[in-house]
Design a protein around this motif. Structure first.
Motif, PDB file in Angstrom:
ATOM      1  N   GLY A  32       0.840  -1.196   0.000  1.00  0.00           N
ATOM      2  CA  GLY A  32       0.000   0.000   0.000  1.00  0.00           C
ATOM      3  C   GLY A  32       0.869   1.237   0.000  1.00  0.00           C
ATOM      4  N   ASN A  33       0.299   2.364  -0.405  1.00  0.00           N
ATOM      5  CA  ASN A  33       1.039   3.628  -0.385  1.00  0.00           C
ATOM      6  C   ASN A  33       0.316   4.664   0.463  1.00  0.00           C
ATOM      7  N   ASP A  34       0.764   5.894   0.414  1.00  0.00           N
ATOM      8  CA  ASP A  34       0.202   6.928   1.276  1.00  0.00           C
ATOM      9  C   ASP A  34      -1.190   7.372   0.852  1.00  0.00           C
ATOM     10  N   VAL A  35      -1.599   7.037  -0.360  1.00  0.00           N
ATOM     11  CA  VAL A  35      -2.945   7.375  -0.818  1.00  0.00           C
ATOM     12  C   VAL A  35      -3.925   6.244  -0.515  1.00  0.00           C
ATOM     13  N   THR A  36      -3.501   5.005  -0.748  1.00  0.00           N
ATOM     14  CA  THR A  36      -4.418   3.868  -0.647  1.00  0.00           C
ATOM     15  C   THR A  36      -4.413   3.184   0.721  1.00  0.00           C
ATOM     16  N   SER A  37      -3.312   3.264   1.449  1.00  0.00           N
ATOM     17  CA  SER A  37      -3.237   2.581   2.746  1.00  0.00           C
ATOM     18  C   SER A  37      -4.230   3.114   3.777  1.00  0.00           C
ATOM     19  N   PRO A  38      -4.409   4.445   3.881  1.00  0.00           N
ATOM     20  CA  PRO A  38      -5.378   4.930   4.872  1.00  0.00           C
ATOM     21  C   PRO A  38      -6.783   4.360   4.667  1.00  0.00           C
ATOM     22  N   VAL A  39      -7.194   4.180   3.411  1.00  0.00           N
ATOM     23  CA  VAL A  39      -8.512   3.609   3.132  1.00  0.00           C
ATOM     24  C   VAL A  39      -8.575   2.174   3.650  1.00  0.00           C
ATOM     25  N   ALA A  40      -7.510   1.398   3.386  1.00  0.00           N
ATOM     26  CA  ALA A  40      -7.459   0.010   3.849  1.00  0.00           C
ATOM     27  C   ALA A  40      -7.455  -0.067   5.371  1.00  0.00           C
ATOM     28  N   ILE A  41      -6.695   0.804   6.012  1.00  0.00           N
ATOM     29  CA  ILE A  41      -6.626   0.839   7.477  1.00  0.00           C
ATOM     30  C   ILE A  41      -8.003   1.149   8.061  1.00  0.00           C
ATOM     31  N   ASN A  42      -8.695   2.094   7.445  1.00  0.00           N
ATOM     32  CA  ASN A  42     -10.040   2.445   7.918  1.00  0.00           C
ATOM     33  C   ASN A  42     -11.020   1.291   7.747  1.00  0.00           C
ATOM     34  N   GLU A  43     -10.885   0.549   6.647  1.00  0.00           N
ATOM     35  CA  GLU A  43     -11.767  -0.608   6.419  1.00  0.00           C
ATOM     36  C   GLU A  43     -11.516  -1.686   7.465  1.00  0.00           C
ATOM     37  N   MET A  44     -10.253  -1.911   7.807  1.00  0.00           N
ATOM     38  CA  MET A  44      -9.943  -2.869   8.873  1.00  0.00           C
ATOM     39  C   MET A  44     -10.615  -2.472  10.176  1.00  0.00           C
ATOM     40  N   ALA A  45     -10.506  -1.190  10.490  1.00  0.00           N
ATOM     41  CA  ALA A  45     -11.079  -0.693  11.752  1.00  0.00           C
ATOM     42  C   ALA A  45     -12.602  -0.831  11.764  1.00  0.00           C
ATOM     43  N   LYS A  46     -13.242  -0.524  10.630  1.00  0.00           N
ATOM     44  CA  LYS A  46     -14.695  -0.616  10.544  1.00  0.00           C
ATOM     45  C   LYS A  46     -15.189  -2.026  10.849  1.00  0.00           C
ATOM     46  N   LYS A  47     -14.437  -3.017  10.400  1.00  0.00           N
ATOM     47  CA  LYS A  47     -14.845  -4.412  10.580  1.00  0.00           C
ATOM     48  C   LYS A  47     -14.304  -5.028  11.870  1.00  0.00           C
ATOM     49  N   GLY A  48     -13.582  -4.226  12.631  1.00  0.00           N
ATOM     50  CA  GLY A  48     -13.124  -4.695  13.937  1.00  0.00           C
ATOM     51  C   GLY A  48     -11.887  -5.568  13.930  1.00  0.00           C
ATOM     52  N   PHE A  49     -11.139  -5.563  12.842  1.00  0.00           N
ATOM     53  CA  PHE A  49      -9.909  -6.363  12.779  1.00  0.00           C
ATOM     54  C   PHE A  49      -8.734  -5.564  13.326  1.00  0.00           C
ATOM     55  N   LYS A  50      -7.982  -6.168  14.222  1.00  0.00           N
ATOM     56  CA  LYS A  50      -6.878  -5.459  14.856  1.00  0.00           C
ATOM     57  C   LYS A  50      -5.507  -6.000  14.472  1.00  0.00           C
ATOM     58  N   ASP A  51      -5.450  -7.233  13.985  1.00  0.00           N
ATOM     59  CA  ASP A  51      -4.167  -7.865  13.708  1.00  0.00           C
ATOM     60  C   ASP A  51      -3.931  -8.039  12.204  1.00  0.00           C
ATOM     61  N   VAL A  52      -2.659  -8.006  11.815  1.00  0.00           N
ATOM     62  CA  VAL A  52      -2.282  -8.292  10.439  1.00  0.00           C
ATOM     63  C   VAL A  52      -1.710  -9.709  10.374  1.00  0.00           C
TER      64      VAL A  52
END
Length: 418
Positions: A32-52
Motif C-alpha cells: 500500500g502507499n500513502d494514498v491507498t493505505s489509509p482507506v485500507a486501514i479504515n476498512e480494517m477498523a470498521k470491521k473490527g480487525f486489529k491484527d495483520v
C-alpha cells in the motif's frame, strides 16, 4: 498452464487451474502507499480487525505525495505511520528511506521470482519483470490481504508476446510497450496476462523489463510477466535470503493469441494525448512545442533511465522556456546519480533534480501543468488532466526522447542532436 497460471495454482495449493476459475491464493506480499493505505486501514477498523497476518509481508511506501505537500497528505502519512508502528510492520518506508514503490520493492529484495503479490496501486504489475505474479487491487482487497494473507482471483487467460532481435540505438523498453499498446489498444489485453517470451527477452535489461511490465495495465492486462533467466537471477542475488521459485509455461499452454514484435524494427515512440494507445513514432511527428519535461516515475526512474537522459543532456542546455524535472526513483538511484556525475549533468543542463516521489505523474505536486501547457513525460499515463489542468497535454516517451525534447523545446529523437 501458462506461467501465470502455474504461479497461481501453486499459491492456491491446487495441482492445476484454468482460465476463468475462481481461486483463493496465499500472498507473499501486500503493498500500500500513502494514498491507498489509509482507506485500507479504515476498512480494517470498521470491521473490527486489529491484527495483520504478517509483520514482514506487508509493505507501506509513502511515495505519492511525499514529502508531504499539504495538511491532508501529512495526516494520511501520519495515520499510516502510527498503524505501522502499532502493528510492528517492518517494511514501512518514509522520507529518507522511501522511494517510488515499484522501483523500491524489487531493489529491496521484497519481491522475487515466483511470488504472488497484490498492491493497492494499479502499477503493481511491475514485478512481473522478475517472474512474479503481481497485480493491482482496491484498498478493500488490500485490507483483506493484510488481515488474511490471501486474495481471491479469477484465473486469467493469456496473450503470448514473442520478442525477437535486439533494440536499436536510442530505443528502449518504453518504446516496446508503447508499440504494443498502440497495436492492441488500451483494452486489448483486458483481464488477461501478457506473457513475454522469445529470444528478444534476453536482449532486454532488467530496467527495460520493469518498464514493460509496469505498463501492462495500460492495455488492460491483469499482469505482465517475463521468464526467469540469468539476468533475473543476477538482479535478485544479494538482495534477499529467500530463494526464487522458477515457473515456466508448459509447451502446450493455451493462449488466446500470439503477437510477435521485431525489436530490430522499433523506433522511438510517443503516446499522444489522451490515451497510451495513441502512439506515433518520432519520425512521423510534426513539430510540437513543449513547456515541461518529466524524467522519472515507477516506469522510467531507474538508473538506466537516468543514464539515458544524461547521455543526451551532457554538454547541452535545456531550451529556454522549458522546465525539466528529473526524479530518481529511489534513494539508491539518487545516490548512484551523484556518484556517476549524472546529477551534475542534469543541473548544469538546467534541470532540477527531485527527491524520489510520484509527485507530477498523477498531478500531485512537483510539476503541475497549467491550462494549455504540454509536457513530455516518461510516466505511464496521459489521461485528461492526469498531470494538472484538464486542458493540459501529456506526451509519453522514453528518457532518450524526453531529454532530447528538453534541449530542442519540441518533441524529437536524440538523432536530431547528433
Amino acid at each position: 498452464m501458462t506461467m501465470t497460471q502455474k504461479i497461481l495454482a501453486s499459491h492456491a495449493g491446487l495441482p492445476s487451474v484454468s482460465a476463468g476459475q475462481l481461486i483463493e491464493a496465499k500472498l507473499d506480499l501486500v503493498l500500500g502507499n500513502d494514498v491507498t493505505s489509509p482507506v485500507a486501514i479504515n476498512e480494517m477498523a470498521k470491521k473490527g480487525f486489529k491484527d495483520v497476518f504478517s509483520t514482514d509481508k506487508i509493505a507501506l511506501v509513502m511515495d505519492h505525495f511525499t514529502p508531504n505537500k499539504d495538511i491532508k497528505s501529512a495526516e494520511n502519512v501520519k495515520q499510516v505511520r502510527i498503524f505501522a508502528k502499532e502493528k510492528g510492520i517492518k517494511n514501512f518506508f518514509d522520507v529518507g528511506k522511501m522511494g517510488i514503490e515499484h522501483a523500491l520493492l524489487p531493489e529491496s529484495g521484497l519481491v522475487i521470482s515466483g511470488d504472488a503479490v497484490i498492491g493497492a496501486d494499479s502499477h503493481t504489475c511491475t514485478y512481473g519483470a522478475l517472474g512474479a505474479f503481481s497485480t493491482g487491487v482496491g484498498s478493500t482487497d488490500m485490507a483483506a490481504g493484510m488481515i488474511s494473507g490471501k486474495a481471491w482471483f479469477k484465473v486469467p487467460s493469456a496473450i503470448k508476446v514473442v520478442l525477437r532481435g535486439t533494440l536499436p540505438e536510442f530505443v528502449s523498453g518504453k518504446d516496446v510497450i508503447l508499440h504494443l499498446i498502440g497495436k492492441i489498444g488500451v483494452d486489448g489485453a483486458r483481464y488477461r496476462s501478457l506473457e513475454f517470451t522469445g529470444d528478444g527477452v534476453g536482449a532486454l535489461s532488467m530496467d527495460d523489463r520493469f518498464c514493460i511490465a509496469n505498463m501492462a495495465i495500460e492495455c488492460g492486462a491483469k499482469n505482465g510477466i517475463f521468464p526467469v533467466d540469468a539476468k533475473t537471477l543476477e538482479y535478485i542475488n544479494g538482495r534477499t535470503d529467500r530463494q526464487p521459485r522458477i515457473f515456466e509455461a508448459d509447451e502446450d499452454a493455451e493462449y488466446d493469441e500470439t503477437i510477435e514484435i521485431d525489436l530490430n524494427k522499433l523506433k522511438p515512440t510517443v503516446a499522444f494525448p489522451h490515451l497510451p494507445e495513441n502512439t506515433h513514432t518520432v519520425d512521423e511527428i510534426e513539430k510540437i512545442d513543449i513547456d515541461q519535461v518529466v524524467i522519472g516515475s515507477c516506469t522510467n526512474g531507474r538508473i538506466e533511465d537516468m543514464r539515458a537522459a544524461a547521455s543526451v543532456l551532457k554538454g547541452r542546455k535545456v531550451k529556454d522556456g522549458v522546465r525539466v524535472i528529473v526524479i530518481p526513483a529511489t534513494q539508491k538511484v539518487y545516490l548512484q546519480c551523484i556518484k556517476e556525475g549524472l546529477t551534475e549533468i542534469f543541473v548544469e543542463a538546467g534541470a532540477v533534480v527531485s527527491t524520489p516521489t510520484c509527485g507530477p505523474c498523477l498531478g500531485g505536486h512537483m510539476g503541475i501543468l497549467a491550462k494549455g501547457e504540454r509536457a513530455v513525460s516518461t510516466t505511464n499515463r496521459n489521461f485528461v488532466g492526469r498531470m494538472g489542468h484538464p486542458e493540459s497535454e501529456v506526451y509519453l516517451a522514453s528518457p532518450f526522447v524526453a531529454a532530447a525534447s528538453a534541449v530542442t523545446g519540441y518533441i524529437c529523437s536524440p538523432r536530431e542532436l547528433m
